[in-house]
Scaffold this motif. Structure first.
Motif, short mmCIF file in Angstrom:
data_model
loop_
_atom_site.label_atom_id
_atom_site.label_comp_id
_atom_site.label_asym_id
_atom_site.label_seq_id
_atom_site.Cartn_x
_atom_site.Cartn_y
_atom_site.Cartn_z
N HIS A 1 0.66 -1.20 -0.03
CA HIS A 1 0.12 -0.10 0.04
C HIS A 1 0.92 1.30 -0.05
CE1 HIS A 1 -3.26 -2.71 1.13
NE2 HIS A 1 -4.17 -1.84 0.59
N GLY A 2 2.30 1.14 -0.07
CA GLY A 2 3.09 2.19 -0.25
C GLY A 2 3.57 2.85 1.14
N TYR A 3 3.34 2.22 2.12
CA TYR A 3 3.72 2.74 3.47
C TYR A 3 5.04 2.32 4.09
CZ TYR A 3 -1.18 4.21 3.42
OH TYR A 3 -2.63 4.64 3.22
N GLY A 4 5.69 3.12 4.90
CA GLY A 4 6.80 2.50 5.68
C GLY A 4 6.57 1.80 6.94
N VAL A 5 7.20 0.40 7.09
CA VAL A 5 7.02 -0.13 8.23
C VAL A 5 8.21 -0.03 9.14
CG1 VAL A 5 6.88 -2.78 9.20
CG2 VAL A 5 6.03 -2.03 6.89
N VAL A 6 8.02 0.44 10.29
CA VAL A 6 9.04 0.57 11.49
C VAL A 6 9.74 -0.63 11.87
CG1 VAL A 6 9.35 1.42 13.81
CG2 VAL A 6 7.75 2.77 12.23
N ARG A 7 11.05 -0.16 11.74
CA ARG A 7 11.75 -1.69 12.07
C ARG A 7 12.43 -1.58 13.35
NH1 ARG A 7 10.71 -1.95 7.15
NH2 ARG A 7 12.17 -3.03 5.56
N ASN B 1 7.39 -6.32 12.89
CA ASN B 1 6.42 -6.23 11.92
C ASN B 1 6.93 -6.25 10.22
OD1 ASN B 1 4.12 -5.66 13.71
ND2 ASN B 1 5.54 -3.82 14.07
N TYR B 2 8.17 -7.02 10.14
CA TYR B 2 8.77 -7.19 9.05
C TYR B 2 9.71 -8.54 9.06
CZ TYR B 2 12.93 -6.00 11.21
OH TYR B 2 14.24 -5.80 12.31
N GLY B 3 9.81 -9.08 8.08
CA GLY B 3 10.76 -10.39 8.04
C GLY B 3 10.49 -11.42 6.93
N LYS B 4 11.41 -12.43 7.30
CA LYS B 4 11.07 -13.55 5.97
C LYS B 4 10.57 -14.69 6.37
CE LYS B 4 15.79 -12.02 4.07
NZ LYS B 4 16.86 -12.31 3.32
N ARG B 5 9.45 -15.35 5.62
CA ARG B 5 8.93 -16.50 5.91
C ARG B 5 9.65 -17.52 6.18
NH1 ARG B 5 4.99 -16.47 0.90
NH2 ARG B 5 6.88 -15.89 -0.09
N GLY B 6 9.41 -18.31 7.48
CA GLY B 6 10.17 -19.53 7.81
C GLY B 6 11.31 -19.18 8.56
N ARG B 7 11.58 -18.02 9.15
CA ARG B 7 12.65 -17.58 9.94
C ARG B 7 12.02 -17.23 11.37
NH1 ARG B 7 16.88 -15.41 6.84
NH2 ARG B 7 17.17 -16.76 4.83
N GLY B 8 13.05 -17.27 12.19
CA GLY B 8 12.69 -17.02 13.75
C GLY B 8 12.15 -17.99 14.32
N LYS B 9 11.94 -17.94 15.88
CA LYS B 9 11.33 -18.87 16.57
C LYS B 9 9.96 -19.47 16.22
CE LYS B 9 13.96 -17.40 20.80
NZ LYS B 9 13.89 -17.05 22.07
N LYS B 10 9.79 -20.65 16.40
CA LYS B 10 8.60 -21.58 15.91
C LYS B 10 7.69 -21.35 17.13
CE LYS B 10 9.11 -25.41 13.80
NZ LYS B 10 9.32 -26.93 13.80
N PHE B 11 6.25 -21.17 16.68
CA PHE B 11 5.24 -20.90 17.48
C PHE B 11 4.75 -22.23 18.11
CE2 PHE B 11 4.13 -17.23 14.38
CZ PHE B 11 4.97 -16.31 15.14
N VAL B 12 4.29 -22.25 19.31
CA VAL B 12 4.11 -23.19 20.36
C VAL B 12 2.87 -22.89 20.93
CG1 VAL B 12 6.36 -24.01 20.79
CG2 VAL B 12 5.35 -22.37 22.28
N ASN C 1 11.78 5.52 8.44
CA ASN C 1 12.88 6.24 9.38
C ASN C 1 12.08 6.78 10.57
OD1 ASN C 1 14.80 4.91 7.56
ND2 ASN C 1 14.53 6.68 6.41
N ILE C 2 12.61 6.69 11.84
CA ILE C 2 12.26 7.35 12.89
C ILE C 2 13.27 8.12 13.61
CG2 ILE C 2 10.10 5.58 13.10
CD1 ILE C 2 11.97 4.37 15.30
#
Length: 273
Positions: free
Chosen positions: A158-164, A183-194, A211-212
């Protein structure tokens, strides 16, 4: 750090904490209008939370001086309430925490002050939609990056900036538990949900760039280009492998006369107002 899984009983206690915050935001919804100060709203919130047999979750946390984080317009999050009146066309993110039964609730909504521009209204709607797009991915077997990717793609399309630099987080007997929820990332990365995990998912979306900057008070975060920013947050548990909303915007919608079924897919039990 490890993810702290909650029992069904603990999740129900956390639902009570979350709903204290939901009711507080619903009470404030009718008070957000031109001419009102954020300090006035802050006092209303503190009194209301204490009336619910709970205590303000933010007041004194990391030495924060107030009950609410109040962030108007270009402020992203962590704004400190003051005596400057709100004006027609403002938006204001109200982030609220409460402790009840030893557990935290943490929940936010960005309100319109009177009539806002169509461009700002769209920013708010897309940010809120991105919250549910992220919640859809909170299920057993998925990972942190799946939620972040979904929110990021939807928002950036939608053309908006996502704060990192600011992220959601696990929630429990402390305000910030594992895992961090960007609120950003790559699919399949990071801790697994339980099963039994509880998190606060909270997209922060800027009309301009991502940018902030942090201000000298040590708290207030604003967009670097001074464009408006929106912020919405829900508390969500994984129950029977699926996302279960603990918080709700229903009290806000009732106060504002808004009809919505956006939360229905994420409730395994009916919400009684």
């Amino acid at each position: 750090m490890a993810i702290i899984q909650k029992t069904r009983e603990e999740i129900e206690l956390m639902r009570e904490s979350a709903l204290v915050v939901s009711r507080t935001l619903g009470m404030l919804a009718g008070e957000v209008k031109p001419g009102v100060t954020t300090l006035y709203l802050d006092k209303l919130a503190e009194d209301y939370i204490r009336s619910q047999d709970a205590i303000p979750g933010f007041l004194g946390l990391y030495d924060f001086p107030n009950t609410l984080c109040m962030s108007p317009n270009e402020q992203v999050v962590h704004g400190i309430p003051n005596d400057k009146p709100l004006v027609e066309g403002d938006i204001i993110s109200i982030d609220c925490g409460a402790i009840k039964n030893g557990f935290y609730g943490d929940h936010a909504y960005t309100f319109e002050v009177g009539e806002v521009s169509p461009e700002v209204k769209k920013l708010l709607e897309v940010t809120k939609q991105s919250l549910y797009v992220g919640i859809e991915q909170l299920k057993v077997g998925n990972r942190v990056g799946d939620v972040g990717y979904a929110i990021q793609k939807f928002t950036e399309d939608h053309g908006y900036g996502v704060v990192r630099e600011l992220v959601g987080h696990g929630l429990g007997t402390t305000m910030h538990e594992d895992p961090e929820m960007p609120n950003y990332g790559k699919r399949g990365r990071g801790k697994k949900f339980v099963e039994g995990m509880v998190v606060a998912i909270e997209p922060m979306t800027n009309m301009g760039t991502r940018n902030i900057k942090q201000h000298n008070d040590g708290w207030t975060i604003t967009t670097r280009d001074n464009q408006p920013s929106a912020h919405f947050e829900h508390d969500v548990a994984i129950v029977d492998g699926k996302p279960e909303l603990l918080s709700t915007f229903a009290y806000i919608y009732k106060a504002l006369g808004i009809e919505s079924d956006e939360e229905t897919p994420f409730r395994q039990q009916a919400l009684v107002l």
